[in-house]
Scaffold this active site. Structure first.
Site, PDB file in Angstrom:
ATOM      1  N   ASN A   1      80.317  34.744 -30.991  1.00 35.43           N
ATOM      2  CA  ASN A   1      79.535  35.200 -30.109  1.00 35.43           C
ATOM      3  C   ASN A   1      81.095  35.486 -29.800  1.00 35.43           C
ATOM      4  OD1 ASN A   1      76.997  34.202 -29.734  1.00 35.43           O
ATOM      5  ND2 ASN A   1      77.546  32.064 -29.731  1.00 35.43           N
TER       6      ASN A   1
ATOM      7  N   HIS B   1      69.204  35.702 -28.921  1.00 33.26           N
ATOM      8  CA  HIS B   1      69.397  37.344 -29.400  1.00 33.26           C
ATOM      9  C   HIS B   1      68.503  37.942 -29.558  1.00 33.26           C
ATOM     10  CE1 HIS B   1      73.342  35.276 -29.146  1.00 33.26           C
ATOM     11  NE2 HIS B   1      73.204  34.389 -30.052  1.00 33.26           N
TER      12      HIS B   1
HETATM   13 FE1  HDE Z   1      72.412  31.621 -33.411  1.00 31.59          FE
HETATM   14  N1  HDE Z   1      70.275  31.648 -33.852  1.00 31.59           N
HETATM   15  N2  HDE Z   1      72.256  29.535 -33.240  1.00 31.59           N
HETATM   16  N3  HDE Z   1      74.822  30.863 -32.293  1.00 31.59           N
HETATM   17  N4  HDE Z   1      73.268  33.287 -33.305  1.00 31.59           N
HETATM   18  C1  HDE Z   1      70.441  32.837 -34.011  1.00 31.59           C
HETATM   19  O1  HDE Z   1      68.810  33.559 -35.781  1.00 31.59           O
HETATM   20  C2  HDE Z   1      71.636  29.139 -34.626  1.00 31.59           C
HETATM   21  C3  HDE Z   1      74.575  29.920 -32.934  1.00 31.59           C
HETATM   22  C4  HDE Z   1      74.151  34.117 -32.964  1.00 31.59           C
HETATM   23  O2  HDE Z   1      71.973  39.816 -34.239  1.00 31.59           O
HETATM   24  C5  HDE Z   1      68.587  33.317 -34.953  1.00 31.59           C
HETATM   25  O3  HDE Z   1      68.109  35.670 -36.708  1.00 31.59           O
HETATM   26  C6  HDE Z   1      70.889  27.428 -34.095  1.00 31.59           C
HETATM   27  C7  HDE Z   1      76.385  29.670 -32.640  1.00 31.59           C
HETATM   28  C8  HDE Z   1      73.949  35.363 -32.190  1.00 31.59           C
HETATM   29  O4  HDE Z   1      70.745  39.209 -35.652  1.00 31.59           O
HETATM   30  C9  HDE Z   1      68.883  31.540 -34.816  1.00 31.59           C
HETATM   31  C10 HDE Z   1      72.332  26.792 -33.510  1.00 31.59           C
HETATM   32  C11 HDE Z   1      76.814  30.582 -32.406  1.00 31.59           C
HETATM   33  C12 HDE Z   1      72.886  35.715 -33.132  1.00 31.59           C
HETATM   34  C13 HDE Z   1      69.699  30.902 -34.422  1.00 31.59           C
HETATM   35  C14 HDE Z   1      73.254  28.821 -33.604  1.00 31.59           C
HETATM   36  C15 HDE Z   1      75.505  32.092 -32.824  1.00 31.59           C
HETATM   37  C16 HDE Z   1      72.069  34.660 -33.610  1.00 31.59           C
HETATM   38  C17 HDE Z   1      67.807  33.958 -34.070  1.00 31.59           C
HETATM   39  C18 HDE Z   1      72.832  25.867 -33.419  1.00 31.59           C
HETATM   40  C19 HDE Z   1      78.264  31.521 -32.576  1.00 31.59           C
HETATM   41  C20 HDE Z   1      72.099  37.083 -33.195  1.00 31.59           C
HETATM   42  C21 HDE Z   1      67.592  35.253 -34.217  1.00 31.59           C
HETATM   43  C22 HDE Z   1      73.014  24.981 -33.253  1.00 31.59           C
HETATM   44  C23 HDE Z   1      78.821  31.482 -33.290  1.00 31.59           C
HETATM   45  C24 HDE Z   1      72.493  37.432 -34.508  1.00 31.59           C
HETATM   46  C25 HDE Z   1      68.646  34.747 -36.208  1.00 31.59           C
HETATM   47  C26 HDE Z   1      71.874  38.953 -34.891  1.00 31.59           C
HETATM   48  C27 HDE Z   1      70.473  34.203 -33.962  1.00 31.59           C
HETATM   49  C28 HDE Z   1      69.760  29.978 -35.131  1.00 31.59           C
HETATM   50  C29 HDE Z   1      74.027  28.181 -32.644  1.00 31.59           C
HETATM   51  C30 HDE Z   1      75.565  32.584 -33.065  1.00 31.59           C
HETATM   52  C31 HDE Z   1      67.459  31.622 -34.638  1.00 31.59           C
HETATM   53  C32 HDE Z   1      70.140  26.568 -34.553  1.00 31.59           C
HETATM   54  C33 HDE Z   1      77.603  27.989 -32.305  1.00 31.59           C
HETATM   55  C34 HDE Z   1      74.970  35.955 -33.112  1.00 31.59           C
HETATM   56  O5  HDE Z   1      67.907  31.472 -36.490  1.00 31.59           O
END
Ligand code: HDE
Length: 705
Positions: free
Chosen positions: A151, A78
């Site tokens: 998402n 992201h």
């Molecule tokens: Fe994320 N995700 N994600 N994700 N995600 C990040 O956090 C993570 C997942 C989502 O505009 C990171 O600050 C893991 C689902 C958005 O700043 C990180 C898993 C959904 C954004 C991270 C998921 C999301 C992130 C990277 C699976 C939809 C951007 C930078 C276990 C519900 C937020 C940060 C923004 C960002 C980890 C799966 C949505 C690495 C470990 C499912 C919208 O922490």
């Protein structure tokens, strides 16, 4: 001796004393970071005007040091995002479902900050790539910050967070050569897919039009994971959260998305910025699917499995409030880049479930901010600060902004009346009974990987199916390893035999000998974008015009468009002014070098003999119309303008429609008339056609799918 009651007077702290001396320059004077005013700042300090630069130049050293450190690590996923401010209002008290205070009072506006993003690409990648879009919202509530980190696709690639680094490594550019950028169309990603069948459902969504949204304003948001709402009596229900855009869900077509990536790589962010700037505020309703705890096992999928959606026809979405985005950021870095979301930021009344993907997310978000924002005090950055005060005994660390007073930074204490102490109605985790063996295992109830992928496929319209097949052809066509290509066909044969056969044909693989089926015939109409809301509001129309145009006609059309909330931009050979038959002038917004049909929702060609004769000679204008036609967009023309549509010889359009028509004709998204009396009716039909978004029937999908 009587005791005198004395008020204890504490001396002002050093900072308070300093504050009294604060002065402001006129706000325009250049200073160093130590506030020393500067003169001749455009040259470094040298020994003689042609001599070497001197170390003594504190301004040079400070300026260069700061510049060298301007970048912070981009988000690991992201990375490319775009944010806006707004507010949220609940429709009615949600007391029965949750005690969250911001969901009780319809008159209350809770401030929000939203960041939209792509997942795979770097910060500088294009907006319109095929990818999942992030839709993260920070609610600054009276009980602290609540983050809904969503998402635009309701399911995820994997079921267990432990696989997250794997799926991200697989989809990111390949590590040996950092190719390709912002794309899933390469070997390592599809290698992961064919070896991880739980990805099947999400892959169907990723290959669909959802992955190339027309606008951030026209896409849904899904919390994906299962959460809980808990009311004041302690009763909990499982919930899935949704954002529903009031403009409906609309997408680009792939060919257009690819071209936009070159001509207008900021397409989605510019769209959001411009519309908010114009006062056309994006709106989304917050929807909740509720599931009683006793119904947890009522479904043929596990409700804790993040690769599954809850069909909206089975678990209806209750719309509980509306979010309006009404303010652009003042500074991209300070706000959009430094905002830190965390799926674990909840307020009383919102709680977690045992969804193993969610549990992993709770750790990851907090952890990632440490490296990205450089220390544990990122909650003090203005965009992350709650609107209510923070009191605790956490102290110090990199970039600490708060100046903590006093000597007490522990609990319990008597020196400070035991403060800060527990709140009376503070956050209490839902008291769920948990009992089990410590095992690394997935529940059997997580093992149906294909049924919902089939439901998704069954629910698509003819055009949507065709787009999915073409997306597979592009994506898997870019996979070099032939075994992987074949395994994609074999894997999706479990979803639908017809789909697998069509994929195979396009990528030179062997179609399945026994076309498969999950036996699932169910459809969920809510999954198809064909059933979405439609509106012409905020659409953009290109008006092709040259000198000698008909002023009255253009004015009538553009004014009716404006009244319907449609924006019209004049495109011409050159920038500057164009002059009508009767000497009136209009300003050109773009020329054919700066504009393309891909940047508009529709095209309109005005009348005027000399104007249209010039357009007929312009290859660019002809190409514009043809391209808009190919992308199934509305084309409107009046009087002589109809000649350009006729000359374009639009493929697949019935001959009758191609004839220069005297009367109004509106079919397949082509709206024409040569009858001045019908102009009012023409405008109405043009607006109706624009609201349709695209006119797929034109492309005769029936024969092609
Ligand atoms: Fe994320 N995700 N994600 N994700 N995600 C990040 O956090 C993570 C997942 C989502 O505009 C990171 O600050 C893991 C689902 C958005 O700043 C990180 C898993 C959904 C954004 C991270 C998921 C999301 C992130 C990277 C699976 C939809 C951007 C930078 C276990 C519900 C937020 C940060 C923004 C960002 C980890 C799966 C949505 C690495 C470990 C499912 C919208 O922490």
């Amino acid at each position: 001796m009587g005791k005198e009651k004395r008020t204890k007077v504490t001396a002002p702290s050093k900072n308070e004393q300093l504050a009294a001396f604060r002065m402001d320059h006129d706000g325009k004077t250049l200073t160093t970071n130590q506030a020393v005013p500067l003169s001749n700042s455009g040259s470094s300090l040298k020994a003689g005007s042609r001599g070497p630069t001197l170390m003594e130049d504190f301004h040079f050293r400070e300026k260069m040091m700061h510049f060298d450190h301007e970048r912070i690590p981009e988000r690991v996923v992201h990375a490319r995002g775009f944010g806006a401010h707004g507010y949220f209002q609940v429709y009615e008290p949600m007391t029965e479902y949750t005690k969250a205070k911001f969901l009780q009072d319809p008159s209350k506006k809770t401030p929000v900050f939203v960041r939209f993003s792509t997942v795979v690409g770097s910060r500088g990648s294009a907006d319109t790539v095929r990818d999942v879009r992030g839709f993260a919202t920070k609610f600054y509530t009276e009980e602290g910050n609540y983050d809904l980190v969503a998402n635009n696709i309701p399911v995820f690639f994997i079921q267990d967070a432990i696989k997250f680094p794997d799926v991200v490594h697989a989809i990111k550019p390949e590590p040996h050569n950092e190719i390709p950028q912002a794309s899933s169309a390469h070997d390592t990603f599809w290698d992961f897919v064919v070896n991880t069948p739980e990805t099947a459902n999400m892959i169907m969504w990723l290959m669909s039009d959802r992955a190339i949204p027309r606008s951030f304003r026209m896409m849904e948001g899904f919390g994906v994971n299962t959460f809980r709402f808990v009311n004041a009596r302690g009763k909990a229900r499982f919930v899935k959260l949704h954002w529903k855009p009031l403009l409906g869900v609309h997408s680009l077509v792939w060919d257009e998305a690819q071209m936009l990536a070159g001509k207008s790589p900021d397409y989605n962010r510019r769209d959001l910025w411009d519309t908010i700037d114009r006062g056309e505020y994006p709106e989304y309703e917050l929807g909740v699917q509720f599931l009683e705890e006793e119904d947890e096992f009522k479904f043929d999928f596990d409700i804790l499995d993040a690769t599954k959606f809850w069909p909206e026809e089975d678990v209806p979405v209750k719309l509980i409030g509306k979010m309006t985005l009404n303010r652009n950021v003042d500074n991209f870095f300070a706000e959009t880049e430094q905002v830190a979301f965390q799926a674990g930021n909840v307020v009383p009344g919102i709680d977690f479930s045992n969804d193993p993907l969610l549990q992993g997310r709770l750790f990851s978000y907090l952890d990632t901010q440490l490296i990205r924002l450089g220390g544990p005090n990122f909650h003090e950055i203005p965009i992350n600060r709650p609107v209510v005060p923070v009191h605790n005994n956490q102290r110090d660390g990199y970039h600490r902004m708060t100046v903590d007073h006093g000597r007490v930074s522990y609990f319990p204490n008597s020196l400070q009346g035991n403060a800060p102490h527990d709140a009376e109605n503070g956050y209490m985790h839902y008291t769920e009974k948990v009992d089990g063996h410590k095992i690394r295992q997935r529940s059997d109830s997580f093992k149906d990987f294909y049924s919902q992928a089939t439901i998704f496929w069954n629910s698509m319209s003819i055009a949507e199916k065709q787009h999915i097949v073409e997306a597979f052809h592009f994506e898997v066509g870019n996979v070099m390893d032939k075994q992987i290509r074949q395994r994609v066909v074999d894997m999706f044969n479990y979803v639908d035999g017809q789909l697998a056969t069509k994929i195979a044909i396009g990528i030179g693989a062997t179609p399945p000998a026994n076309p498969g089926t999950t036996g699932v015939t169910k459809k969920s109409p809510a999954l198809s974008q064909e059933n979405t809301l439609r509106s012409a509001r905020t659409r953009k129309v290109a008006v092709l015009a040259e000198n000698g145009f008909n002023f009255a006609e253009i004015t009538q059309v553009t004014e009716s468009l404006m009244r319907a909330g449609v924006e019209a931009e004049i495109i011409s050979k050159t920038l500057g002014m164009i002059t009508s038959i009767d000497g009136q002038q209009l300003e050109v917004k773009k020329n054919y070098q700066t504009a393309g049909s891909i940047m508009y929702d529709a095209v309109y060609i005005a009348g005027g003999r000399r104007c249209v004769d010039t357009l007929l000679l312009l290859g660019d204008a002809m190409h514009f119309v043809n391209e808009a036609f190919k992308h199934a967009k509305t084309i409107g023309a009046t009087n002589e303008g109809v000649d350009l549509v006729a000359a374009a010889q639009l493929q697949g359009v019935p001959i009758a429609l191609m004839q220069p028509q005297a009367q109004l004709v509106s079919e397949l998204g082509i709206v024409t008339t040569r009858n001045a009396v019908e102009m009012g009716h023409f405008c109405q039909k043009l607006i109706e056609a624009i609201a349709q978004h695209r006119h797929w029937l034109r492309q005769k999908q029936k024969e092609r799918v």
